[in-house]
Write an enzyme that holds these catalytic residues in place. Structure first.
Site, PDB file in Angstrom:
ATOM      1  N   THR A   1      -7.743   6.101   0.210  1.00 24.87           N
ATOM      2  CA  THR A   1      -9.212   5.761   0.830  1.00 24.87           C
ATOM      3  C   THR A   1     -10.038   5.018  -0.415  1.00 24.87           C
ATOM      4  O   THR A   1     -10.886   3.996  -0.149  1.00 24.87           O
ATOM      5  CB  THR A   1     -10.056   6.986   1.037  1.00 24.87           C
ATOM      6  OG1 THR A   1      -9.524   7.655   2.220  1.00 24.87           O
ATOM      7  CG2 THR A   1     -11.497   6.968   1.447  1.00 24.87           C
TER       8      THR A   1
ATOM      9  N   PHE B   1       5.672 -13.134   1.279  1.00 28.60           N
ATOM     10  CA  PHE B   1       4.919 -12.780  -0.066  1.00 28.60           C
ATOM     11  C   PHE B   1       5.620 -11.494  -0.949  1.00 28.60           C
ATOM     12  O   PHE B   1       6.088 -10.856  -0.319  1.00 28.60           O
ATOM     13  CB  PHE B   1       3.515 -12.381   0.377  1.00 28.60           C
ATOM     14  CG  PHE B   1       2.683 -13.377   0.660  1.00 28.60           C
ATOM     15  CD1 PHE B   1       1.993 -14.081  -0.105  1.00 28.60           C
ATOM     16  CD2 PHE B   1       2.455 -13.485   2.128  1.00 28.60           C
ATOM     17  CE1 PHE B   1       1.399 -15.474   0.416  1.00 28.60           C
ATOM     18  CE2 PHE B   1       1.768 -14.434   2.742  1.00 28.60           C
ATOM     19  CZ  PHE B   1       1.002 -15.160   1.994  1.00 28.60           C
TER      20      PHE B   1
ATOM     21  N   VAL C   1       0.961  -1.088   0.051  1.00 29.61           N
ATOM     22  CA  VAL C   1      -0.018   0.040  -0.002  1.00 29.61           C
ATOM     23  C   VAL C   1       0.867   1.377   0.050  1.00 29.61           C
ATOM     24  O   VAL C   1       1.504   1.452   0.855  1.00 29.61           O
ATOM     25  CB  VAL C   1      -0.936  -0.025   1.145  1.00 29.61           C
ATOM     26  CG1 VAL C   1      -1.768   1.227   1.311  1.00 29.61           C
ATOM     27  CG2 VAL C   1      -1.616  -1.375   1.301  1.00 29.61           C
TER      28      VAL C   1
ATOM     29  N   TYR D   1      -4.359   3.447   9.433  1.00 26.47           N
ATOM     30  CA  TYR D   1      -5.159   2.617   9.471  1.00 26.47           C
ATOM     31  C   TYR D   1      -6.436   2.197  10.341  1.00 26.47           C
ATOM     32  O   TYR D   1      -7.560   1.666  10.048  1.00 26.47           O
ATOM     33  CB  TYR D   1      -4.557   0.998   9.056  1.00 26.47           C
ATOM     34  CG  TYR D   1      -3.754   1.032   7.839  1.00 26.47           C
ATOM     35  CD1 TYR D   1      -4.019   0.923   6.696  1.00 26.47           C
ATOM     36  CD2 TYR D   1      -2.406   1.304   7.946  1.00 26.47           C
ATOM     37  CE1 TYR D   1      -3.417   0.822   5.572  1.00 26.47           C
ATOM     38  CE2 TYR D   1      -1.662   1.432   6.881  1.00 26.47           C
ATOM     39  CZ  TYR D   1      -2.265   1.100   5.703  1.00 26.47           C
ATOM     40  OH  TYR D   1      -1.283   1.001   4.467  1.00 26.47           O
TER      41      TYR D   1
ATOM     42  N   ARG E   1      -2.883  13.051   0.328  1.00 25.28           N
ATOM     43  CA  ARG E   1      -4.112  13.833   0.785  1.00 25.28           C
ATOM     44  C   ARG E   1      -4.981  14.247  -0.397  1.00 25.28           C
ATOM     45  O   ARG E   1      -5.687  15.305  -0.626  1.00 25.28           O
ATOM     46  CB  ARG E   1      -3.816  15.111   1.573  1.00 25.28           C
ATOM     47  CG  ARG E   1      -3.040  14.713   2.958  1.00 25.28           C
ATOM     48  CD  ARG E   1      -2.350  15.970   3.493  1.00 25.28           C
ATOM     49  NE  ARG E   1      -1.858  15.379   4.609  1.00 25.28           N
ATOM     50  CZ  ARG E   1      -0.790  14.617   4.983  1.00 25.28           C
ATOM     51  NH1 ARG E   1       0.005  14.593   3.791  1.00 25.28           N
ATOM     52  NH2 ARG E   1      -0.318  14.351   6.050  1.00 25.28           N
ATOM     53  N   ARG E   2      -5.160  13.251  -1.571  1.00 23.36           N
ATOM     54  CA  ARG E   2      -6.201  13.480  -2.546  1.00 23.36           C
ATOM     55  C   ARG E   2      -7.189  12.408  -2.770  1.00 23.36           C
ATOM     56  O   ARG E   2      -7.638  12.107  -3.668  1.00 23.36           O
ATOM     57  CB  ARG E   2      -5.241  13.720  -3.909  1.00 23.36           C
ATOM     58  CG  ARG E   2      -4.505  14.916  -3.717  1.00 23.36           C
ATOM     59  CD  ARG E   2      -3.713  15.035  -4.999  1.00 23.36           C
ATOM     60  NE  ARG E   2      -4.285  15.366  -6.176  1.00 23.36           N
ATOM     61  CZ  ARG E   2      -3.615  15.589  -7.372  1.00 23.36           C
ATOM     62  NH1 ARG E   2      -2.278  15.521  -7.278  1.00 23.36           N
ATOM     63  NH2 ARG E   2      -4.038  15.701  -8.213  1.00 23.36           N
ATOM     64  N   GLY E   3      -7.206  11.446  -1.436  1.00 27.15           N
ATOM     65  CA  GLY E   3      -8.179  10.504  -1.501  1.00 27.15           C
ATOM     66  C   GLY E   3      -7.896   9.178  -2.155  1.00 27.15           C
ATOM     67  O   GLY E   3      -8.859   8.352  -2.241  1.00 27.15           O
ATOM     68  N   LEU E   4      -6.601   9.024  -2.591  1.00 27.29           N
ATOM     69  CA  LEU E   4      -6.265   7.803  -3.359  1.00 27.29           C
ATOM     70  C   LEU E   4      -6.337   6.546  -2.587  1.00 27.29           C
ATOM     71  O   LEU E   4      -6.900   5.515  -3.079  1.00 27.29           O
ATOM     72  CB  LEU E   4      -4.754   8.000  -4.082  1.00 27.29           C
ATOM     73  CG  LEU E   4      -4.780   9.109  -5.093  1.00 27.29           C
ATOM     74  CD1 LEU E   4      -3.557   9.248  -5.671  1.00 27.29           C
ATOM     75  CD2 LEU E   4      -5.902   8.717  -6.297  1.00 27.29           C
TER      76      LEU E   4
END
Length: 422
Positions: free
Chosen positions: A105, A422, A92, A133, A100-103
């Site tokens: 989320t 992984f 992630v 988180y 802070r552009r919502g990506l």
């Protein structure tokens, strides 16, 4: 996953094969990986990716965010046979230029909703930044500790049978035939011990090294066998050697240690703390109930260093998750109300515990215990006491009901923060 536009250029979508090199480069760049990522690295990873979901955030043709998940079983309290299918989240990242552009989320909420729709009861991840988180309903559920032992540190206590365990000095590659099965047998009894895929062993034991790594470094390892000759324990380690004026100042770093019996575990520790020209032993990500300090003649020789959260859990189906695990503590019932800010897993249920099992039914009665989803997720694997979360204001209710539910959720042995590979 459908593409969702946000502004003129930004979109979140599934990663296509032609995107994979840029996706891997973006992921490793944000994690400050120092080496160049090549097409050979992508080819090396494709076997694992075949069963996983890769998502990217794109600004035009540039990858500015990465996300990866796959369905994988996880041991939960209750011992062998108690396992929960989880949405395992990894890789992630959001580029520093696009925060802070919502990506994040958009990527994480879409993945969690899809997992719930598939019937997956829980998600989990390793959190690079702890504050991120919690707002998505995750709670720290598996912790580990670092132990540093000043040598010499003789053992004064040994469990029965330790004298019958034979410890062999081998190399990493010699473990391939027996370590995977032994690890799987040990992990099923430890909540949070993530199963290791076959490719993990090939890579970590130097049999299928990643590009740029030739796999020729000799890594010492230990293999413990019982009186019948069966493999019952494994330890892997390396040394950091330093000499000045013919005086050694050497640290032995244990990277992995697991055993099927207390006797085998003690025999491995006994060997490691007895090695010549070694001044200290350091081992990370050990379970909180590791017996090493209690084996020593002087427990203060084993100093607990930095402890840290390891896995964060996020329930997606509260009734299914609660019914899947085993239970300790006194029998009893309560009405539990759970608040989920994302609207995925909240509700009110009557939870009754008896004979090591729980029944969970929807209820409209007044709640005796209420909490946010992150608090219940943190307590789910049995490590984090619900009463501690209540003292922090995250759990509310009648003190007796909270205390009883906390005792019921607790589990022994404790969680195990294993490497996943992984």
């Amino acid at each position: 996953m459908e593409a969702v536009n946000a502004g003129e250029h930004l979109e979140v979508r599934a990663v296509e094969p032609d995107d994979q090199l840029a996706w891997l480069r973006a992921s490793r760049r944000t994690f400050l990986h120092p080496k160049t990522v090549t097409p050979e690295h992508v080819e090396h990873r494709r076997t694992a990716w075949a069963g996983q979901r890769l998502t990217g955030a794109f600004d035009g043709d540039r990858v500015v965010g990465t996300y990866r998940s796959w369905d994988w079983p996880l041991p939960v309290p209750g011992g062998p046979g108690h396992e929960l299918l989880t949405d395992h989240v990894s890789s992630v990242t959001v580029a520093p230029t696009h925060r802070r552009r919502g990506l994040l989320t958009r990527m994480i909420t879409a993945d969690l909703r899809a997992a719930k729709d598939r019937g997956v009861p829980m998600a989990h991840l390793v959190a690079g930044e702890a504050p991120i988180y919690g707002r998505y309903g995750f709670g720290p559920a598996v912790s580990g500790q670092t132990l540093e032992v000043r040598l010499p540190a003789p053992l004064a206590h040994l469990p029965a049978g330790a004298q019958d365990v034979r410890v062999e000095l081998v190399e990493d590659a010699d473990l391939r035939a027996e370590a995977p099965g032994l690890f799987a047998a040990v992990a099923v009894s430890r909540p949070g011990a993530v199963r290791r895929p076959e490719r993990y062993w090939d890579e970590v034991l130097g049999l299928a090294p990643a590009p740029g790594e030739d796999g020729t470094d000799l890594r010492p390892a230990l293999l413990a066998r019982d009186a019948t000759g069966a493999a019952v324990g494994v330890a892997r380690y390396r040394t950091r050697e330093k000499w000045e004026g013919m005086r050694h100042d050497t640290t032995l770093e244990v990277s992995d240690l697991f055993a099927a019996t207390p006797a085998a575990q003690a025999a491995l520790w006994q060997h490691l703390v007895s090695l010549d020209i070694v001044d200290r032993l350091r081992v990370t990500e050990r379970p909180l109930d590791d017996p090493l300090p209690h084996l020593l003649a002087d427990p203060r020789r084993a100093l607990a260093g930095e402890g840290s959260d390891h896995f964060w859990a996020r329930l997606l189906d509260v009734p299914a998750a609660l019914a899947a695990r085993g239970w300790l503590g006194p029998p009893g019932a309560c009405v539990l109300e759970v608040h989920d800010a994302l609207g995925l897993a909240g509700g009110r249920w009557r939870l009754e515990v008896a004979d090591g099992r729980a029944s969970v039914e929807a209820s409209t009665a007044t709640a005796g215990v209420a909490c946010d989803l992150g608090a219940l997720s943190a307590a789910y694997l049995g490590e984090t006491p619900l009463v501690a979360l209540a003292a922090a204001g995250r759990v509310r209710g009648e003190p007796a009901s909270v205390a009883r539910l906390s005792a019921q959720l607790a589990w022994q042995p404790t969680t195990w923060p294993t490497h996943t590979g992984f």
